[in-house]
Design a protein around this motif. Sequence first.
Motif, PDB file in Angstrom:
ATOM      1  N   ASP A 226       1.531  -1.597   6.531  1.00 19.37           N
ATOM      2  CA  ASP A 226       1.985  -0.378   5.839  1.00 19.37           C
ATOM      3  C   ASP A 226       0.760   0.491   5.556  1.00 19.37           C
ATOM      4  O   ASP A 226       0.245   0.539   4.442  1.00 19.37           O
ATOM      5  CB  ASP A 226       2.718  -0.730   4.551  1.00 19.37           C
ATOM      6  CG  ASP A 226       3.492   0.445   3.987  1.00 19.37           C
ATOM      7  OD1 ASP A 226       3.198   1.600   4.372  1.00 19.37           O
ATOM      8  OD2 ASP A 226       4.369   0.221   3.140  1.00 19.37           O
ATOM      9  N   PHE A 227       0.313   1.176   6.571  1.00 20.11           N
ATOM     10  CA  PHE A 227      -0.893   1.987   6.453  1.00 20.11           C
ATOM     11  C   PHE A 227      -0.679   3.139   5.465  1.00 20.11           C
ATOM     12  O   PHE A 227      -1.562   3.454   4.657  1.00 20.11           O
ATOM     13  CB  PHE A 227      -1.300   2.537   7.827  1.00 20.11           C
ATOM     14  CG  PHE A 227      -2.432   3.511   7.769  1.00 20.11           C
ATOM     15  CD1 PHE A 227      -3.713   3.085   7.439  1.00 20.11           C
ATOM     16  CD2 PHE A 227      -2.233   4.864   8.046  1.00 20.11           C
ATOM     17  CE1 PHE A 227      -4.769   3.991   7.385  1.00 20.11           C
ATOM     18  CE2 PHE A 227      -3.276   5.763   8.000  1.00 20.11           C
ATOM     19  CZ  PHE A 227      -4.545   5.330   7.662  1.00 20.11           C
ATOM     20  N   ALA A 228       0.472   3.780   5.497  1.00 21.11           N
ATOM     21  CA  ALA A 228       0.728   4.935   4.635  1.00 21.11           C
ATOM     22  C   ALA A 228       0.638   4.569   3.151  1.00 21.11           C
ATOM     23  O   ALA A 228       0.061   5.302   2.343  1.00 21.11           O
ATOM     24  CB  ALA A 228       2.097   5.517   4.954  1.00 21.11           C
ATOM     25  N   ALA A 229       1.227   3.416   2.784  1.00 18.55           N
ATOM     26  CA  ALA A 229       1.210   3.003   1.383  1.00 18.55           C
ATOM     27  C   ALA A 229      -0.205   2.700   0.909  1.00 18.55           C
ATOM     28  O   ALA A 229      -0.602   3.073  -0.203  1.00 18.55           O
ATOM     29  CB  ALA A 229       2.093   1.774   1.197  1.00 18.55           C
ATOM     30  N   ASN A 230      -0.997   2.057   1.760  1.00 16.90           N
ATOM     31  CA  ASN A 230      -2.374   1.735   1.390  1.00 16.90           C
ATOM     32  C   ASN A 230      -3.228   2.992   1.285  1.00 16.90           C
ATOM     33  O   ASN A 230      -4.067   3.108   0.381  1.00 16.90           O
ATOM     34  CB  ASN A 230      -2.978   0.773   2.411  1.00 16.90           C
ATOM     35  CG  ASN A 230      -2.531  -0.660   2.194  1.00 16.90           C
ATOM     36  OD1 ASN A 230      -3.147  -1.440   1.483  1.00 16.90           O
ATOM     37  ND2 ASN A 230      -1.409  -1.016   2.825  1.00 16.90           N
ATOM     38  N   LYS A 231      -3.020   3.929   2.175  1.00 13.74           N
ATOM     39  CA  LYS A 231      -3.794   5.166   2.124  1.00 13.74           C
ATOM     40  C   LYS A 231      -3.449   5.964   0.861  1.00 13.74           C
ATOM     41  O   LYS A 231      -4.338   6.536   0.214  1.00 13.74           O
ATOM     42  CB  LYS A 231      -3.509   6.002   3.374  1.00 13.74           C
ATOM     43  CG  LYS A 231      -4.368   7.265   3.456  1.00 13.74           C
ATOM     44  CD  LYS A 231      -4.166   7.968   4.775  1.00 13.74           C
ATOM     45  CE  LYS A 231      -5.050   9.222   4.848  1.00 13.74           C
ATOM     46  NZ  LYS A 231      -4.952   9.914   6.148  1.00 13.74           N
ATOM     47  N   ALA A 232      -2.168   5.994   0.519  1.00 11.24           N
ATOM     48  CA  ALA A 232      -1.755   6.690  -0.696  1.00 11.24           C
ATOM     49  C   ALA A 232      -2.368   6.035  -1.936  1.00 11.24           C
ATOM     50  O   ALA A 232      -2.811   6.716  -2.871  1.00 11.24           O
ATOM     51  CB  ALA A 232      -0.242   6.685  -0.795  1.00 11.24           C
ATOM     52  N   TRP A 233      -2.383   4.700  -1.935  1.00 14.23           N
ATOM     53  CA  TRP A 233      -2.979   3.998  -3.073  1.00 14.23           C
ATOM     54  C   TRP A 233      -4.475   4.288  -3.188  1.00 14.23           C
ATOM     55  O   TRP A 233      -4.999   4.488  -4.298  1.00 14.23           O
ATOM     56  CB  TRP A 233      -2.746   2.499  -2.914  1.00 14.23           C
ATOM     57  CG  TRP A 233      -3.556   1.666  -3.873  1.00 14.23           C
ATOM     58  CD1 TRP A 233      -3.321   1.457  -5.197  1.00 14.23           C
ATOM     59  CD2 TRP A 233      -4.772   0.966  -3.571  1.00 14.23           C
ATOM     60  NE1 TRP A 233      -4.304   0.670  -5.747  1.00 14.23           N
ATOM     61  CE2 TRP A 233      -5.201   0.345  -4.751  1.00 14.23           C
ATOM     62  CE3 TRP A 233      -5.522   0.800  -2.398  1.00 14.23           C
ATOM     63  CZ2 TRP A 233      -6.355  -0.429  -4.819  1.00 14.23           C
ATOM     64  CZ3 TRP A 233      -6.669   0.023  -2.457  1.00 14.23           C
ATOM     65  CH2 TRP A 233      -7.082  -0.589  -3.659  1.00 14.23           C
ATOM     66  N   ALA A 234      -5.179   4.338  -2.069  1.00 12.41           N
ATOM     67  CA  ALA A 234      -6.611   4.662  -2.091  1.00 12.41           C
ATOM     68  C   ALA A 234      -6.836   6.056  -2.679  1.00 12.41           C
ATOM     69  O   ALA A 234      -7.816   6.293  -3.403  1.00 12.41           O
ATOM     70  CB  ALA A 234      -7.185   4.572  -0.679  1.00 12.41           C
ATOM     71  N   GLY A 235      -5.911   6.987  -2.384  1.00 10.54           N
ATOM     72  CA  GLY A 235      -6.014   8.321  -2.970  1.00 10.54           C
ATOM     73  C   GLY A 235      -5.838   8.286  -4.478  1.00 10.54           C
ATOM     74  O   GLY A 235      -6.511   9.029  -5.220  1.00 10.54           O
ATOM     75  N   GLU A 236      -4.937   7.432  -4.980  1.00 16.17           N
ATOM     76  CA  GLU A 236      -4.737   7.275  -6.427  1.00 16.17           C
ATOM     77  C   GLU A 236      -5.998   6.696  -7.082  1.00 16.17           C
ATOM     78  O   GLU A 236      -6.393   7.118  -8.175  1.00 16.17           O
ATOM     79  CB  GLU A 236      -3.538   6.377  -6.700  1.00 16.17           C
ATOM     80  CG  GLU A 236      -2.203   6.977  -6.296  1.00 16.17           C
ATOM     81  CD  GLU A 236      -1.052   6.020  -6.539  1.00 16.17           C
ATOM     82  OE1 GLU A 236      -1.297   4.951  -7.162  1.00 16.17           O
ATOM     83  OE2 GLU A 236       0.069   6.318  -6.126  1.00 16.17           O
ATOM     84  N   MET A 237      -6.623   5.732  -6.422  1.00 17.89           N
ATOM     85  CA  MET A 237      -7.854   5.161  -6.962  1.00 17.89           C
ATOM     86  C   MET A 237      -8.962   6.212  -7.024  1.00 17.89           C
ATOM     87  O   MET A 237      -9.705   6.289  -8.009  1.00 17.89           O
ATOM     88  CB  MET A 237      -8.294   3.976  -6.103  1.00 17.89           C
ATOM     89  CG  MET A 237      -7.518   2.704  -6.354  1.00 17.89           C
ATOM     90  SD  MET A 237      -7.863   1.977  -7.990  1.00 17.89           S
ATOM     91  CE  MET A 237      -9.571   1.460  -7.783  1.00 17.89           C
ATOM     92  N   LEU A 238      -9.079   7.029  -5.984  1.00 17.05           N
ATOM     93  CA  LEU A 238     -10.091   8.081  -5.969  1.00 17.05           C
ATOM     94  C   LEU A 238      -9.871   9.054  -7.127  1.00 17.05           C
ATOM     95  O   LEU A 238     -10.827   9.458  -7.801  1.00 17.05           O
ATOM     96  CB  LEU A 238     -10.040   8.826  -4.635  1.00 17.05           C
ATOM     97  CG  LEU A 238     -10.983  10.032  -4.492  1.00 17.05           C
ATOM     98  CD1 LEU A 238     -12.440   9.589  -4.605  1.00 17.05           C
ATOM     99  CD2 LEU A 238     -10.733  10.741  -3.163  1.00 17.05           C
ATOM    100  N   ALA A 239      -8.614   9.420  -7.372  1.00 16.90           N
ATOM    101  CA  ALA A 239      -8.301  10.334  -8.472  1.00 16.90           C
ATOM    102  C   ALA A 239      -8.650   9.712  -9.824  1.00 16.90           C
ATOM    103  O   ALA A 239      -9.176  10.390 -10.724  1.00 16.90           O
ATOM    104  CB  ALA A 239      -6.829  10.714  -8.422  1.00 16.90           C
TER     105      ALA A 239
END
Length: 392
Positions: free
Chosen positions: A292-305
């Motif tokens: 699930d690449f999309a879910a992991n990428k979205a989570w990485a964006g939340e961590m960056l924020a």
Amino acid sequence: MEPTQPPQQPSSPQGAPQQQGWPAPGPYTSPGGPYAAGPYGVPPGMPAPYGQPRRTTNGLAIGSLVSGIVCCLPPLGLILGLIALPQIRKRDQAGKGLAIAGIVLSVVSCLLLVLGLVTGGIGAAVHGFKEGVDEASRTKSPFELRTGQCFGDDGKLKDEYATDVEIVDCAKPHDGEVTGTFKLTGYDKWPGESELDGVAEKRCDTINSAYALDTWGVPVDVSVYYYMPSSQSWRLGDRTVICAFASGEGSFSGSVRSDASTLTADQEHFLKTVNPIETVGFREPEDDPDEDFAANKAWAGEMLAAIGSARAGLGEHYWPGASTAPVAALGKQLDAAAKQWRRLAGAADADAYWEAYDTAWDTLPEDLGAKARTGLGLTDTPPVHDGASSSA
């Protein structure tokens, strides 16, 4: 002829009715007649069956009996009974039997009282009574619990429903601590346990996070817990959910509360600034990027924020005393981490994501400012959770 006088009538006996002149007074008007002589028509000297006062019962005799029956007043019953007996004889009152019974009961009660004091039985009874009253006052329905109260439920946390809990001093071992409550809304009928369970878990997680900002001070085996309405209580109008921290493995001691009511302004600002990094970190998707690449990428964006927000929050606040230097050092670490998490959040595919993943975690401070926490007087030892990220 000499006038002759009419023959004189013989004198009648004294008190006999007169033959001439006014008639003698009748029985109802005679001032000396029998019907005016005494009360209710009874001649003087005769007993008056209705006018004579009744014989009274001595009040001290009654008090003696009552005091003799009441076990805590036996000396008083004895005294009252001894005073009552001569009064009864002197005043011709009733109550002699009551006084004697009160004296006897008081003597027996006095003997039992002395025996209890000598053997310690009374002290034990009083202590047991006090313990019973204390326990009864601490026993509550789960829905009578209030925010900040700690409780024990005799190991029933895993049961489907609990009928009563015991309020416990938070300094002593307890099973749970209430963090807050909320009302369920938006349902016209019973939505089912599964639906309410999902709502309760989500809302209570938010309430618990606000109640215990110093997450490092919460024991590892303590987690979110809640009491929610049953289908039966729902029909009676129950819509309340009680949120708590509770241990499913055993009891814990000490309150986990750390909010505006217990923290300084500096402590509260630090925790509210840094905690989102930890919160988002625990929400990492279970499926890896290959699945699930999309879910992991979205989570990485939340961590960056979250990292960027924490860096800005630390920089805009004045940090006093021993916290100044370690907070500044933490800010620099977050600056470095933000660059790597930006790379991770911008990965084009799963392979690129994996290449940036370890570096991103390595640059993020594992302790999230333990020295800064020490300077601020917060818990400075991070808990060790099962299933922590690969950087732990």
